[in-house]
Design an enzyme around this catalytic site. Structure first.
Site, PDB file in Angstrom:
ATOM      1  CB  SER A 134       6.827   2.675   5.386  1.00  0.00           C
ATOM      2  OG  SER A 134       7.594   3.249   4.579  1.00  0.00           O
ATOM      3  CG  ASP A 135      12.903   1.251   7.417  1.00  0.00           C
ATOM      4  OD1 ASP A 135      13.607   2.407   7.307  1.00  0.00           O
ATOM      5  OD2 ASP A 135      13.596  -0.018   7.858  1.00  0.00           O
TER       6      ASP A 135
END
Length: 549
Positions: free
Chosen positions: A68-69
Site C-alpha cells: 500500500s501507499d
C-alpha cells in the site's frame, strides 16, 4: 419517456484559415459523475472500491506482492472511519490481499488483531510467503548479494548510460514551454552576445531542477552551467537568499544587469514552496522575486529573458505586460539535464514545442476555497469553476498554450469517411431516452460490437512554415453545441506530436471512438451519447458529427 429510433451519424466541415504559431487553448481533467452520488457515502464507496481493487490485484499478480501507499491502512480507520479500530483496519486489508503496508501501522496493530481473533497466523503467513518468495527470487538468501550474477553488480554505470542521459535531455527539451517572445528576441546568436548576466536563486541550484520524489541524479547541469557552455563572458548573482527570496540583493542585481549585454533571470519556486504536504496559499512569485525581476528589467540595456522553474502555475501578469521582459520560458522541474536543455532552447539548438499541462490561474483564484471541489461554474454565486473544461474566469495562460520559433498551420482534412447509411442502419433497434430534457443513447445499450463499428479516423494536416525544424503538438477537442446539463465547454480528446522539417507537411491521424469520446456522464450516472451534433475541433477548424434519432 423513451422512443425507438434508428440513430444516424453525419459529418460536415466548418473550415477556417491558417493558424499562427503553436498556441492552444485547453486543461487536464476528465468527466466526473461524482455529483450523482451521496457525498456522505463517498468515503465508504471509495474504501469498498479499494478493498475490491486489492482483491482483483491479488488474483492477477501471482508470484508478486501487494504493497500500500504510506499510511493508507491507517487512513482507512483514522481519517475515513471505514473501520472502528486499528485492528479492524489491519485485518480487513490483510484479508483482502494486502501483503505490506508502507509505514508502521500493521507492525503496531497486527499482533493485537490476532489476539482479538480478527486475524489468524495463516493470514500473516500468506503475506510473508509472498514477500519472502520475491526476496528468494532476487537471491537475497543465496549468500553474498553482490555476487549475484543478475543484480549483484548493478551500480551507477548501469543507470548513467549515454542512452539514459540522452533520454533525460530529451524529456527536459520536450517539457520546456515558450510563453513569451516579443519581437523574436529568441533564439539568440551566441556570437552576437558580448556579455551576459545570469541572475536568480534557481540559476545554480541543482535541487531546483528536480521535483518531489527523486533519486540522486547522475549529474546536475544547472542553467548557469548550461549558459556557460555557450558563452565565455558570464557573470552570476543569485540575487535572493533562496527561492523564498526573503532577502534580495536588488541594487546589486540591477548594477550587474546594467553593465551586461544580455540578462537571464532564473526565478520560480522550490520544494520549500510546493511539495507533498506543502501547499501554496498564493500564486504569486514568493518574497521579493517580482520586485527583483522588475528592477533588473528596468536597469538592463535591452529586454531581459525570464526563465521559470516551478511545478505549479504562477501569476506572472506583471511580466506578461512588461515590454522590458522580452521572453519568458517555463521549464518545470526539468531534471538533471535541465540546464543543458534550457541553454539549447535559448541559443536555437532546439525549437521549443512544449505546451502547458494545466491552466495558469490569476492570484484572485486563491479566493476560491480549496474545500470547494465543484468542477462546474456557478454564475449565480460567482464561482468560476475549475479546469479548462469548466473554468469561466480570467487566465494568465490557458492549458495547452505554448509558442514556437516556427509558424505552423493545422486543419482538419477528413473524418468519418464511412457512408452515412452505414451509421443510419447500424443500430436500428436502439431506443433513445430523455433525461432532464436531453435525448440520448445509453452507451451500455449500444454495446461493445456496435461501439467498435462506430469508430472512424479524423485526419489533421499540419505544416511547418519555418524558419526552423521542430516538433509540433496537435490537440483534438470535442465541443458540444451548448454547455447545459453540466456539459463542459470543450474536452480534449487526444493530442499527437509530429517532428517536421521546414516546409514539410504531414497528416496526423486521430482514431475517434464516439462511445468513448462523445459520451458523457449524466446526473444519474448513466454514460450516454447525446442525440444531435458533436464537433471535433482543431483550433477554429471544426468537423460536425451528428447522431440523429
Amino acid at each position: 419517456m423513451a422512443s425507438r429510433r434508428a440513430p444516424t451519424l453525419t459529418c460536415s466541415r466548418r473550415p477556417s484559415g491558417e493558424t499562427g504559431a503553436s498556441t492552444g487553448e485547453s486543461d487536464d481533467l476528465t468527466s466526473d459523475g461524482s455529483h450523482a452520488r451521496d457525498p456522505s457515502r463517498l468515503s465508504s464507496y471509495h474504501d469498498v472500491l479499494l478493498i475490491s481493487s486489492i482483491r482483483v490485484l491479488a488474483a492477477c499478480l501471482l508470484r508478486r506482492y501487494i504493497a500500500s501507499d504510506c499510511d493508507a491502512v491507517a487512513i482507512m480507520r483514522d481519517a475515513q472511519r471505514y473501520t472502528q479500530t486499528p485492528e479492524d483496519a489491519v485485518a480487513v486489508a490483510l484479508k483482502a490481499g494486502l501483503d505490506m503496508n508502507c509505514g508502521t501501522y500493521m507492525q503496531q496493530h497486527a499482533a493485537a488483531a490476532i489476539q482479538q481473533g480478527k486475524l489468524t497466523e495463516e493470514d500473516i503467513d500468506r503475506a510473508l510467503k509472498n514477500l519472502f518468495a520475491i526476496r528468494m527470487r532476487l537471491g537475497h538468501f543465496d549468500g553474498e548479494p553482490r555476487s549475484n550474477s543478475l543484480y549483484g553488480g548493478l551500480g551507477a554505470d548501469d543507470i548513467c548510460t549515454p542512452e539514459h542521459r540522452s533520454l533525460a535531455l530529451e524529456a527536459a527539451l520536450d517539457g520546456i514551454v515558450l510563453l513569451k517572445n516579443d519581437a523574436g528576441i529568441l533564439p539568440l546568436d551566441r556570437t552576437a552576445v558580448a556579455s551576459a548576466a545570469v541572475i536568480g536563486p534557481n540559476a545554480n541550484d541543482g535541487l531546483a531542477l528536480i521535483g518531489n520524489y527523486f533519486g540522486p541524479p547522475c549529474e546536475s547541469i544547472t542553467p548557469l552551467r548550461g549558459i556557460q557552455g555557450y558563452l565565455k563572458n558570464v557573470r552570476f548573482l543569485a540575487g535572493c537568499n533562496s527561492a523564498a527570496c526573503d532577502v534580495a540583493a536588488t541594487e546589486q542585481a540591477a548594477a550587474v544587469a546594467s553593465s551586461s549585454d544580455y540578462v537571464f533571470l532564473f526565478m520560480g519556486l522550490s520544494q520549500k514552496q510546493e511539495s507533498e504536504g506543502r501547499d501554496r496559499t498564493s500564486l504569486l512569485l514568493p518574497g521579493e522575486q517580482q520586485n527583483l525581476i522588475t528592477a533588473v528589467a528596468d536597469a538592463a540595456t535591452r529586454p531581459v529573458i525570464l526563465v521559470l522553474l516551478t511545478g505549479g502555475p504562477v501569476d506572472i501578469t506583471f511580466a506578461q505586460t512588461n515590454p522590458k521582459i522580452g521572453a519568458i520560458l517555463w521549464a518545470g522541474y526539468p531534471g538533471q539535464a535541465g540546464g543543458q536543455a534550457i541553454a539549447k532552447v535559448l541559443f536555437g539548438d532546439h525549437n521549443p514545442g512544449g505546451r502547458l499541462p494545466v491552466t495558469w490561474y490569476p492570484e484572485e483564484f486563491t479566493k476560491v476555497p480549496m474545500t470547494d471541489m465543484r468542477m462546474r461554474a456557478d454564475p449565480a454565486t460567482g464561482y468560476p469553476g475549475r479546469s479548462y473544461r469548466f473554468y469561466q474566469g480570467k487566465t494568465v495562460y490557458k492549458f495547452g498554450y505554448g509558442l514556437s520559433y516556427s509558424k505552423y498551420s493545422r486543419r482538419l482534412v477528413s473524418g468519418a469517411g464511412k457512408p452515412e447509411a452505414s451509421y443510419r442502419n447500424l443500430l436500428p433497434d436502439l431506443r433513445t431516452t430523455t433525461f432532464e430534457g436531453d435525448e440520448s443513447y445509453h452507451v451500455e445499450e449500444i454495446g461493445k460490437d456496435a461501439c467498435e463499428q462506430l469508430k472512424f479516423p479524423a485526419v489533421v494536416e499540419v505544416q511547418n512554415h519555418g524558419p526552423m525544424d521542430g516538433k509540433h503538438s496537435v490537440f483534438m477537442y470535442l465541443r458540444w453545441p451548448n454547455a447545459k446539463g453540466g456539459r463542459p465547454k470543450t474536452e480534449l480528446i487526444e493530442f499527437r506530436s509530429q517532428q517536421l522539417k521546414v516546409g514539410e507537411k504531414a497528416n496526423i491521424r486521430f482514431d475517434i471512438s464516439p462511445c468513448e469520446h462523445f459520451s458523457r456522464a449524466r446526473g444519474d450516472g448513466k454514460k450516454v451519447i447525446d442525440v444531435g451534433s458533436h464537433y471535433l475541433m482543431v483550433d477554429k477548424d471544426e468537423l460536425e458529427i451528428r447522431f440523429d434519432g
